[in-house]
Design an enzyme around this catalytic site. Structure first.
Site, PDB file in Angstrom:
ATOM      1  CG  ASN A 144      57.626  11.573   4.400  1.00 21.62           C
ATOM      2  OD1 ASN A 144      58.336  11.004   3.582  1.00 21.62           O
ATOM      3  ND2 ASN A 144      58.007  12.661   5.025  1.00 21.62           N
ATOM      4  CD  GLU A 175      69.141  14.414   3.135  1.00 18.32           C
ATOM      5  OE1 GLU A 175      68.679  15.003   4.129  1.00 18.32           O
ATOM      6  OE2 GLU A 175      70.164  14.784   2.546  1.00 18.32           O
ATOM      7  CB  CYS A 231      61.708  14.525   7.539  1.00 20.77           C
ATOM      8  SG  CYS A 231      61.946  15.457   6.017  1.00 20.77           S
ATOM      9  CD  GLU A 253      68.358  14.048  -0.883  1.00 24.67           C
ATOM     10  OE1 GLU A 253      67.360  14.461  -0.277  1.00 24.67           O
ATOM     11  OE2 GLU A 253      68.360  12.993  -1.533  1.00 24.67           O
TER      12      GLU A 253
END
Ligand code: NAD
Length: 487
Positions: free
Chosen positions: A151, A249, A283, A463
């Site tokens: 994405n 993630e 996301c 992260e």
């Protein structure tokens, strides 16, 4: 036509098995080029190259590692228009988005971690009588695997490889087989940036083949993965017995909580963006819009009016705000959810039809109109499963408690957006919403020093900033008596 190659041990190579995958352009449905269909033999070769490079790279000074990342960032800037065009073509996103978000943020990722590693110090602890010195030495892990999705291709690829390399690891990276082009371009500039052979390796191919082989390899000590929740669960099961370090993630089903006291215009404007940016394929996009009952009709109508004005266009056209979704199968999945919503009694306020092609070039492209649904139960599949396309649902609430309950009625917990001008409520709600990220009166604001990640089915670990550098290092605590004080 692109003919991609792997990067192994500093050489651009074809896959050993000789298999290839077709890369499809989402806006046209046409073939863009061929991608190596790498297998476990290619992983083995990359592991050999990385093992040879690791002893020297792990001892290389922070300044030298930093310089490599900075030079790589400068190469992104130098080639930015080529990267913008490639990212848009490969993913279907508008060039305007690639130019303002994807490519500059990818460059920033490299520059940020070039700076961060110079400020990342080992810690020491000394008791009051100075009898001992304890210091915590953070060492690179070794060979690490970085696996990224389609994405935000270069953006999320660099978000992983930059801290991994800065910390002194050798990397075996696998971009998504759906959008591999910009990672391939970056791999061609690794030597020019100064990375020694074998420090940075890229393998292209399918997740269940080369991705699986990376995850399974016993000499790859950590996996940083961004992608779907099911894939993340599979990776966690695969690596459990090897006790690999894992950063996951994963997906989201993000709520936007719109209170009656919000700045109405700003909330409408940003909610349209947070719902439909990148065709809803971020996301962090809002997908469940929760609106306080007293403003529900007005907010719904304003949202629908704005969404109707978004017309999917040719991603190459500078004026296009919404491009194509990433693949035919993804388009069919999203349309399947819209069909299922209708069968479950939803009212489709806008969208629903596959729009006419923006031009002749895009006649076979994968376009979907922004779609807004209302009248669905909070428990139904449309409100529970990640759709990852330009589709949102509207629900109303009467009280702050009900808003929080609705927001938390999800297996996911990535990002929540809260719209209110009541400062107390803003903090109250943020602290009770189950999410790794909460944006108050804004969306997609980023500061690279802050922790990034989700809770529940949205992931494990964080992260960003020093969190990423901690993930990519192993702490070793060392204690030594000084001869002072009492032992
Ligand atoms: P995906 O899980 O299908 O694939 C992601 C990557 O994993 C790809 O490179 C793929 O080839 C690889 N892969 C697939 N199977 C594998 C396996 N068995 N072993 C190792 N690697 C494997 O996800 P996607 O469709 O590319 O991306 C969309 C998903 O990513 C959405 O769910 C979205 O929410 C999520 N995502 C999350 C974040 C976040 O930061 N939390 C960011 C972006 C996207």
């Amino acid at each position: 036509m692109f003919h991609l190659k792997n990067l192994i041990g500093g050489e651009l190579t074809d896959p050993q098995g000789g298999g290839w995958i077709e890369n499809i352009e989402p806006a046209t449905g046409g073939v863009l080029g061929q991608i190596p269909r790498s297998q476990s033999a290619d992983v083995e070769q990359a592991v050999q190259a990385a093992s040879s490079a690791f002893p020297t790279w792990s001892q290389t000074s922070f300044e030298e590692r930093s310089s490599c990342l900075r030079r790589w960032g400068a190469l992104i800037a130098q080639h930015s228009e080529a990267l913008v065009a490639a990212e848009s073509m490969d993913n279907g996103k508008p060039v305007s988005l690639a130019r303002t978000v994807d490519i500059p943020r990818a460059q920033k990722n490299l520059e940020f971690f070039a700076g961060a590693i110079e400020h990342f110090a080992s810690e020491s602890h000394i008791p009051a009588d100075a009898s001992y010195i304890h210091y915590t030495h953070r060492k690179p892990i070794g060979i690490v695997g970085c696996i990224s999705p389609w994405n935000l291709p270069l953006y999320l690829f660099t978000w992983k490889i930059a801290p991994a390399l800065a910390a002194g690891n050798c990397v075996i990276a696998k971009p998504s087989e759906i959008t591999p082009v910009t990672a391939w371009m970056l791999s061609q500039w690794a030597a020019e940036a100064g990375f020694p052979k074998g420090v940075f390796n890229v393998l292209h191919g399918y997740g269940h083949e080369v991705g699986q082989a990376i995850v399974e390899h016993p000499r790859i000590k950590a996996i940083s993965f961004t992608g779907g929740t099911q894939t993340g669960a599979h990776i966690a099961r695969t690596t459990a017995g090897q006790f690999k370090k894992l950063s996951l993630e994963l997906g989201g089903k993000n709520p936007a909580l719109i209170f009656a006291d919000c700045d109405f215009d700003a909330a409408v404007r940003t909610t349209v963006r947070s719902s439909f940016a990148n065709q809803g394929q971020i996301c962090l996009c809002s997908s469940r819009i929760l609106i306080e009952e007293s403003i529900y009709p007005a907010f719904r109508d304003a949202l629908v009016a704005k969404a109707k004005r978004i017309v999917p266009g040719d991603p190459k056209d500078a004026a296009t705000k919404m491009g194509a979704v990433v693949s035919a199968s993804h388009r069919d999945k999203v349309l399947g959810y819209i069909q299922s919503a209708r069968e479950q009694g939803a009212t489709v306020l806008c969208g629903r039809e596959v729009p006419p092609a923006p031009n002749e070039r895009c006649a076979n492209g994968f376009f979907i109109q922004p779609t807004i649904l209302e009248g669905l139960d909070a428990e139904c599949s449309i409100n529970q499963e990640e759709i990852f396309g330009p589709v949102i649902t509207l629900q109303s609430f009467r009280s702050e408690t009900e808003a929080i309950d609705l927001a938390n009625n999800s297996t996911y917990g990535l990002a929540a957006t809260i719209w209110t001008q009541d400062v107390g409520r803003a903090h109250r709600v943020a602290s009770q919403v189950e999410s790794g990220i909460a944006w108050i009166n804004c969306w997609l604001v980023r500061d690279l020093r802050t922790p990034f990640g989700g809770v529940k089915a949205s992931g494990v670990g964080r992260e960003g900033g020093f969190e990423a550098l901690r993930f990519f290092t192993e702490p070793q605590n060392v204690s030594i008596p000084t001869g002072m004080g009492s032992h």
